[in-house]
Scaffold this motif. Sequence first.
Motif, PDB file in Angstrom:
ATOM      1  N   SER A 221       0.835  -1.202   0.000  1.00  0.00           N
ATOM      2  CA  SER A 221       0.000   0.000   0.000  1.00  0.00           C
ATOM      3  C   SER A 221       0.867   1.248   0.000  1.00  0.00           C
ATOM      4  O   SER A 221       2.023   1.233   0.450  1.00  0.00           O
ATOM      5  CB  SER A 221      -0.932   0.013   1.218  1.00  0.00           C
ATOM      6  OG  SER A 221      -0.179   0.010   2.422  1.00  0.00           O
TER       7      SER A 221
ATOM      8  N   ARG B  20       0.570   5.823   0.245  1.00  0.00           N
ATOM      9  CA  ARG B  20      -0.183   7.059   0.434  1.00  0.00           C
ATOM     10  C   ARG B  20       0.651   8.187  -0.167  1.00  0.00           C
ATOM     11  O   ARG B  20       1.805   8.391   0.233  1.00  0.00           O
ATOM     12  CB  ARG B  20      -0.457   7.315   1.916  1.00  0.00           C
ATOM     13  CG  ARG B  20      -1.440   6.321   2.532  1.00  0.00           C
ATOM     14  CD  ARG B  20      -1.570   6.520   4.035  1.00  0.00           C
ATOM     15  NE  ARG B  20      -2.004   7.872   4.382  1.00  0.00           N
ATOM     16  CZ  ARG B  20      -3.268   8.277   4.374  1.00  0.00           C
ATOM     17  NH1 ARG B  20      -4.234   7.436   4.011  1.00  0.00           N
ATOM     18  NH2 ARG B  20      -3.581   9.510   4.718  1.00  0.00           N
TER      19      ARG B  20
ATOM     20  N   GLU C  63      -5.881   9.905 -10.056  1.00  0.00           N
ATOM     21  CA  GLU C  63      -6.794   8.837  -9.643  1.00  0.00           C
ATOM     22  C   GLU C  63      -7.364   8.116 -10.860  1.00  0.00           C
ATOM     23  O   GLU C  63      -7.453   6.878 -10.878  1.00  0.00           O
ATOM     24  CB  GLU C  63      -7.918   9.401  -8.784  1.00  0.00           C
ATOM     25  CG  GLU C  63      -8.858   8.325  -8.245  1.00  0.00           C
ATOM     26  CD  GLU C  63      -9.935   8.888  -7.327  1.00  0.00           C
ATOM     27  OE1 GLU C  63     -10.706   8.080  -6.767  1.00  0.00           O
ATOM     28  OE2 GLU C  63     -10.009  10.130  -7.170  1.00  0.00           O
TER      29      GLU C  63
ATOM     30  N   ALA D 181      -4.652   5.999 -12.404  1.00  0.00           N
ATOM     31  CA  ALA D 181      -4.393   4.804 -11.598  1.00  0.00           C
ATOM     32  C   ALA D 181      -5.406   3.706 -11.899  1.00  0.00           C
ATOM     33  O   ALA D 181      -5.096   2.510 -11.795  1.00  0.00           O
ATOM     34  CB  ALA D 181      -4.421   5.151 -10.117  1.00  0.00           C
TER      35      ALA D 181
ATOM     36  N   ALA E 261      -7.046   2.552  -6.341  1.00  0.00           N
ATOM     37  CA  ALA E 261      -6.683   3.891  -5.893  1.00  0.00           C
ATOM     38  C   ALA E 261      -7.928   4.707  -5.590  1.00  0.00           C
ATOM     39  O   ALA E 261      -8.958   4.577  -6.260  1.00  0.00           O
ATOM     40  CB  ALA E 261      -5.837   4.600  -6.947  1.00  0.00           C
TER      41      ALA E 261
ATOM     42  N   LEU F 297      -3.855  10.466  -2.058  1.00  0.00           N
ATOM     43  CA  LEU F 297      -4.193   9.384  -2.976  1.00  0.00           C
ATOM     44  C   LEU F 297      -3.715   8.078  -2.344  1.00  0.00           C
ATOM     45  O   LEU F 297      -2.511   7.865  -2.163  1.00  0.00           O
ATOM     46  CB  LEU F 297      -3.515   9.590  -4.331  1.00  0.00           C
ATOM     47  CG  LEU F 297      -3.807   8.523  -5.402  1.00  0.00           C
ATOM     48  CD1 LEU F 297      -5.289   8.524  -5.778  1.00  0.00           C
ATOM     49  CD2 LEU F 297      -2.938   8.749  -6.639  1.00  0.00           C
TER      50      LEU F 297
ATOM     51  N   ILE G  11      -3.225   4.160  -2.551  1.00  0.00           N
ATOM     52  CA  ILE G  11      -3.044   3.173  -3.615  1.00  0.00           C
ATOM     53  C   ILE G  11      -2.694   1.833  -2.980  1.00  0.00           C
ATOM     54  O   ILE G  11      -1.874   1.768  -2.056  1.00  0.00           O
ATOM     55  CB  ILE G  11      -1.916   3.581  -4.585  1.00  0.00           C
ATOM     56  CG1 ILE G  11      -2.070   5.038  -5.022  1.00  0.00           C
ATOM     57  CG2 ILE G  11      -1.889   2.662  -5.798  1.00  0.00           C
ATOM     58  CD1 ILE G  11      -0.875   5.562  -5.795  1.00  0.00           C
TER      59      ILE G  11
END
Length: 465
Positions: free
Chosen positions: A220, A222, A233, A236, A243, A250, A252
């Motif tokens: 993960s 951030r 976004e 992604a 995401a 954001l 992910i």
Amino acid sequence: MTCTPCQTTHGDERDERILDLLCRLVSINTEHAEAAEGAPFGEGCARALALVLDECAARGFSVERVNDMIGWAQVGTAGPLVGFPVHLDVVLAGDGWSRDPFTATIVDGVLYGRGVMDNKISAAILIELLDELKAREAELPCRFRIIFGTDEESGMGDMRSYLAAGGEQPEMGFVPDAAFPIINGEKAQAHIVLTHAVGLPEGVEISGGTMSNVVPFDASARVSLEFVDADAEARAGMLPVEASASDGVLAISASGRSAHASTPQKGENAIAKLVNAVVSLLPEEAAAGCEALCDVARCLCAGTDGTALGIDCDDDVFGGTTVNLGTLSADVDGVTVDLDIRYGRGIDEGQIVDSISSALGDAWTCEVVGGKPVHLVDEGDACVRALLGAYERVTGLPGSCSVMGGGTYASLLPALVAFGPKFPDTHCGAHGVDEHVSLENIVRATDVYREALQAIIALAAKEEE
């Protein structure tokens, strides 16, 4: 349904005792945990070690607890030492299981639970088989010793402590922690930790993985929205990640597929997916401040054969190099990466460190924190031939030797090879979710091991003449 002895359909008391002990062992979470007094690898490992030693003592075996890491149980009082090292610790279960990994459960003749195959099955089987030999202990031409470790998955400090304490080296035997027929060779292994002290800009964090020797199944990140374009976004959504943007960040995440680090190509590395995605979302000016992350993407996320690091090397016996990106922790305080590298005889540890350092650059520190050399036992070894004969007689299948990238206690015990308990063309999910073994596999492996013990007795008696 939950596993209890009465639920095996074989109706054999031997098999029911094995299954009962195996289920009791699985119910103890032996993932590495915080050290405590008398429990260097966590309370679970200490409990499991106590359980097997108490079980063996109750059956009349000679028992010794070498230290809080390792102990052994023995049947036989004279002759060469025949060793069977097994381990009670397990890799982290992780998420994604369809059932509780620490409640042994039978579904349609298949037993599920962390450690059922790697490696608690072997402890349960061998305790039962040595119990069968106890009645004729005085006439045995050799000593049979099960060595119970609790740190095999995280560096084998347990076996190293056994040897450092003067523990006797087996002259014959096998490590029941791989596959049939026989694994007579193992690649060298290096556990390497990479660190980059500069770290990432504040507002960029990424992490994933649990252990160096497991292909990570999730990761993960951030990323502050100030570091990415407005359409990040949406972009992604076109990548193999999840995401969502909220509160200026954001978030992910990436999912992968676990596998053993010796065969990273069989898994799907979640860290590699995530790092590649994050780097692709960063504008050029933001990427300039994330050099460490870009280095990881360039050198560690482009494959598993070590080409990007300059350490790809093919061996005519052991095959090519493999590299597993096992864990990553990256934030403003620094970047740390765990690598598991397996390799043959065409390259050495020093060359690997030099090549990695050259590929990544001076900003990185490369430290070897564990490893082992190449291990190879001659196919013509008398014990190897005896084990192959036992396998062939029980299964009716041809016996042969092969090598692997995986590491077992055999790498520290020069006379030993790996022998079972997994049969060819079967899947068990070791180091992954829903680890399992069929009840048929347990019975069949027990039969092979029983025949192998008889073959070793015959070999020891012959050498005694």
